[in-house]
Design a protein around this motif. Structure first.
Motif, PDB file in Angstrom:
ATOM      1  N   ILE A  84      45.427  48.970  37.257  1.00  0.00           N
ATOM      2  CA  ILE A  84      45.901  48.436  36.177  1.00  0.00           C
ATOM      3  C   ILE A  84      46.908  49.062  35.125  1.00  0.00           C
ATOM      4  N   THR A  85      47.993  49.200  35.006  1.00  0.00           N
ATOM      5  CA  THR A  85      49.352  49.494  33.760  1.00  0.00           C
ATOM      6  C   THR A  85      49.068  48.797  32.862  1.00  0.00           C
ATOM      7  N   LYS A  86      50.318  49.404  32.094  1.00  0.00           N
ATOM      8  CA  LYS A  86      50.161  48.485  30.878  1.00  0.00           C
ATOM      9  C   LYS A  86      52.072  48.281  31.200  1.00  0.00           C
ATOM     10  N   PRO A  87      52.641  47.634  31.462  1.00  0.00           N
ATOM     11  CA  PRO A  87      53.894  47.244  31.292  1.00  0.00           C
ATOM     12  C   PRO A  87      54.942  47.350  29.603  1.00  0.00           C
ATOM     13  N   GLU A  88      55.874  48.155  29.796  1.00  0.00           N
ATOM     14  CA  GLU A  88      56.728  48.147  28.849  1.00  0.00           C
ATOM     15  C   GLU A  88      56.528  46.448  28.580  1.00  0.00           C
ATOM     16  N   GLY A  89      56.884  46.206  27.080  1.00  0.00           N
ATOM     17  CA  GLY A  89      57.003  44.854  26.393  1.00  0.00           C
ATOM     18  C   GLY A  89      55.873  44.416  26.369  1.00  0.00           C
ATOM     19  N   GLY A  90      55.093  45.039  26.750  1.00  0.00           N
ATOM     20  CA  GLY A  90      52.926  44.391  26.667  1.00  0.00           C
ATOM     21  C   GLY A  90      52.723  43.541  28.160  1.00  0.00           C
ATOM     22  N   GLY A  91      51.617  42.869  27.936  1.00  0.00           N
ATOM     23  CA  GLY A  91      50.815  42.262  28.643  1.00  0.00           C
ATOM     24  C   GLY A  91      50.025  42.996  29.936  1.00  0.00           C
ATOM     25  N   THR A  92      49.888  42.439  30.552  1.00  0.00           N
ATOM     26  CA  THR A  92      48.777  43.453  31.626  1.00  0.00           C
ATOM     27  C   THR A  92      49.737  43.401  33.315  1.00  0.00           C
ATOM     28  N   ALA A  93      49.864  44.612  34.362  1.00  0.00           N
ATOM     29  CA  ALA A  93      49.640  44.525  35.859  1.00  0.00           C
ATOM     30  C   ALA A  93      48.825  44.976  36.245  1.00  0.00           C
ATOM     31  N   PHE A  94      48.877  44.481  36.956  1.00  0.00           N
ATOM     32  CA  PHE A  94      47.619  45.178  38.382  1.00  0.00           C
ATOM     33  C   PHE A  94      48.642  45.330  39.738  1.00  0.00           C
ATOM     34  N   GLU A  95      47.644  46.770  40.230  1.00  0.00           N
ATOM     35  CA  GLU A  95      49.145  46.829  41.045  1.00  0.00           C
ATOM     36  C   GLU A  95      47.648  47.046  42.560  1.00  0.00           C
ATOM     37  N   ILE A  96      47.493  46.148  43.474  1.00  0.00           N
ATOM     38  CA  ILE A  96      46.735  46.571  44.552  1.00  0.00           C
ATOM     39  C   ILE A  96      47.797  47.293  45.399  1.00  0.00           C
ATOM     40  N   ASP A  97      47.337  48.543  46.412  1.00  0.00           N
ATOM     41  CA  ASP A  97      47.945  49.175  47.101  1.00  0.00           C
ATOM     42  C   ASP A  97      47.242  48.578  48.609  1.00  0.00           C
ATOM     43  N   LEU A  98      47.877  48.357  49.307  1.00  0.00           N
ATOM     44  CA  LEU A  98      46.942  48.012  50.792  1.00  0.00           C
ATOM     45  C   LEU A  98      47.120  49.052  51.707  1.00  0.00           C
ATOM     46  N   PRO A  99      46.908  49.936  52.542  1.00  0.00           N
ATOM     47  CA  PRO A  99      47.646  51.276  52.674  1.00  0.00           C
ATOM     48  C   PRO A  99      47.806  50.747  54.047  1.00  0.00           C
ATOM     49  N   ARG A 100      48.549  51.814  55.077  1.00  0.00           N
ATOM     50  CA  ARG A 100      49.344  51.308  56.400  1.00  0.00           C
ATOM     51  C   ARG A 100      48.417  50.839  57.543  1.00  0.00           C
ATOM     52  N   PHE A 101      47.428  50.893  57.380  1.00  0.00           N
ATOM     53  CA  PHE A 101      46.743  50.780  58.350  1.00  0.00           C
ATOM     54  C   PHE A 101      46.357  48.979  58.395  1.00  0.00           C
ATOM     55  N   LEU A 102      46.221  48.994  57.298  1.00  0.00           N
ATOM     56  CA  LEU A 102      46.469  47.320  56.939  1.00  0.00           C
ATOM     57  C   LEU A 102      47.804  46.762  57.543  1.00  0.00           C
ATOM     58  N   VAL A 103      48.975  47.625  57.560  1.00  0.00           N
ATOM     59  CA  VAL A 103      50.563  46.821  57.769  1.00  0.00           C
ATOM     60  C   VAL A 103      50.686  46.515  59.256  1.00  0.00           C
ATOM     61  N   CYS A 104      50.818  45.157  59.288  1.00  0.00           N
ATOM     62  CA  CYS A 104      50.699  45.088  61.651  1.00  0.00           C
ATOM     63  C   CYS A 104      51.605  45.634  61.599  1.00  0.00           C
TER      64      CYS A 104
END
Ligand SMILES: Nc1ncnc2c1ncn2[C@@H]1O[C@H](COP(=O)(O)OP(=O)(O)O)[C@@H](O)[C@H]1O
Ligand SMILES: [Mg+2]
Length: 392
Positions: A372-392
């Protein structure tokens, strides 16, 4: 050899037994041992055996030529009775080779030729006594160790039982809390549905009012259905392997947002997507959809006055990053560090507290990460990192 006799450590004087049929020699030996220990004297093996049993000597000094059984045999029996007893044999000139062999066989520790010199006798007795003392101390320490070991084993066993009891009762407690939360969560929407249905009975309702009430019932039942999904997903997430297939990420996101669009529209939330094209990843699509939906509904609930929800998918060197960002209230500080824990809910009258727990489980089951990160200017941001081995 015999069993060890349990005696207290020789804090006081050691106990010495001298056995000799020749009275004069016997007295000479007793005299030369003055100060070395408490000395008892016997003139026959029978008498000596009685004293051995009565006073548990630390060392027995026996003449080989005794009335009754020979000295070596007496020492042998004394050793069978008490493994640590010191054994000294007195031999006379003229004792046979047989005696010498017996000395070896019976492992008599020392033997002295008669008549023995007082200093030699004292030295021999003292060294045998020292060995006896060490052996007895060792035996006592060993017995202590065995005892302590046993106590430790028992303590471990009772600790394990106690621990199991605590775990069992905690588990029951957790189930109880879970049921209470679920019942509480369902009561709210059920009450709304019940009272709205009651109002439907009124004859004077306009077409618009009727439509409003119906929409309210629809929303509340949808909410209950969502809660059911979250609960089911929790049980699913805790079992069953994930089933990954090649999936077009942009299609999957658009599909989720399409399901969500109506409610977003009603809540005054604008949805924007920026998705890398041709981005194919290995996902359990059903479960990943559920995770995104949970994030989207949380965002919606955090923007009661409306706002903007932006979902992004970007390729980069190490894989793909999926972002879900809103302009809502932000994660409440009270739960910031626990937001992903099950049953953690804050600032909502109806929250199961399971939404983010499910999201995290789904993400991690894929070998991906979420933060979870806090974007500038308020609100909420979720970041999901899918690693390379999931990328076809
Ligand atoms: N996008 C968001 N903006 C603000 N707060 C959020 C957001 N997502 C989650 N939260 C906070 O985290 C809590 C836990 O979320 P969740 O696990 O989905 O449970 P629930 O939504 O049932 O309360 C919410 O109660 C809310 O306080
Ligand atoms: Mg939620």
């Amino acid at each position: 050899m015999g069993r060890p006799i349990r005696r207290e450590p020789m804090a006081d004087l050691p106990q010495i037994l001298v056995v000799d049929a020749e009275e004069e020699h016997l007295q000479a030996v007793v005299r030369s041992l003055e100060g070395v220990g408490r000395v008892e004297a016997a003139t026959s093996s029978e008498e000596a055996w009685a004293l051995i049993q009565a006073s548990d000597p630390d060392v027995v000094i026996a003449d080989q030529a005794l009335p009754g059984i020979p000295g070596i045999e007496l020492l042998h029996r004394a050793a069978e009775r008490d493994a640590h007893v010191g054994r000294i044999l007195l031999t006379s000139f003229g004792d046979t080779q047989e005696t010498v062999d017996a000395i070896d066989r019976h492992r008599v520790e020392a033997y002295l030729a008669k008549p023995c010199l007082p200093f030699q006798l004292r030295l021999t007795v003292e060294s045998v006594l020292e060995r006896t003392r060490l052996e007895r101390d060792n035996a006592r320490l060993f017995a202590n160790l065995v005892n302590k070991n046993q106590e430790l084993r028992e303590a471990m066993a009772s600790l394990r039982t106690a621990q199991k009891r605590v775990v069992d009762s905690e588990r029951l407690g957790a189930i109880g809390r879970m049921i209470a939360t679920i019942v509480h969560d369902f009561r709210g929407p059920l009450a709304v549905v019940a009272s709205t249905a009651g109002e439907l009975d009124r004859a004077d309702l306009s077409r618009e009012e009727l439509a409003g009430l119906a929409a309210e019932i629809r929303d509340e039942t949808a909410r209950m259905s969502r809660m059911c999904s979250e609960l089911l997903e929790v049980t699913r997430a805790s079992g069953g392997p994930i089933q990954q297939r090649e999936t077009d990420l942009a299609e999957l996101v658009e599909d989720v947002m399409a399901r969500f669009a109506d409610e977003a529209g009603r809540a005054g939330v604008v949805v924007e997507t920026r998705l890398a094209p041709d981005c194919r990843v290995l996902l359990d699509a059903d479960r990943f959809r559920r995770a995104l939906l949970n994030l989207a509904y949380n965002a919606l609930e955090a923007m009661p006055e409306g706002g903007e929800l932006r979902v992004t998918a970007e390729r980069h060197e190490d894989g793909v990053r999926v972002g879900v960002r809103d302009t809502g209230t932000g994660i409440p500080a009270e739960i910031a560090t626990r937001a992903f824990d099950p049953f953690v809910t804050h600032g909502k009258s109806r929250g199961t507290g399971l939404g983010l727990a499910v999201v995290k489980k789904v993400v991690e089951d894929h070998g991906a990460r979420i933060r979870i990160t806090k974007p500038e200017g308020g609100g909420t941001a979720f970041e999901i990192d899918l690693p390379r081995f999931l990328v076809c």
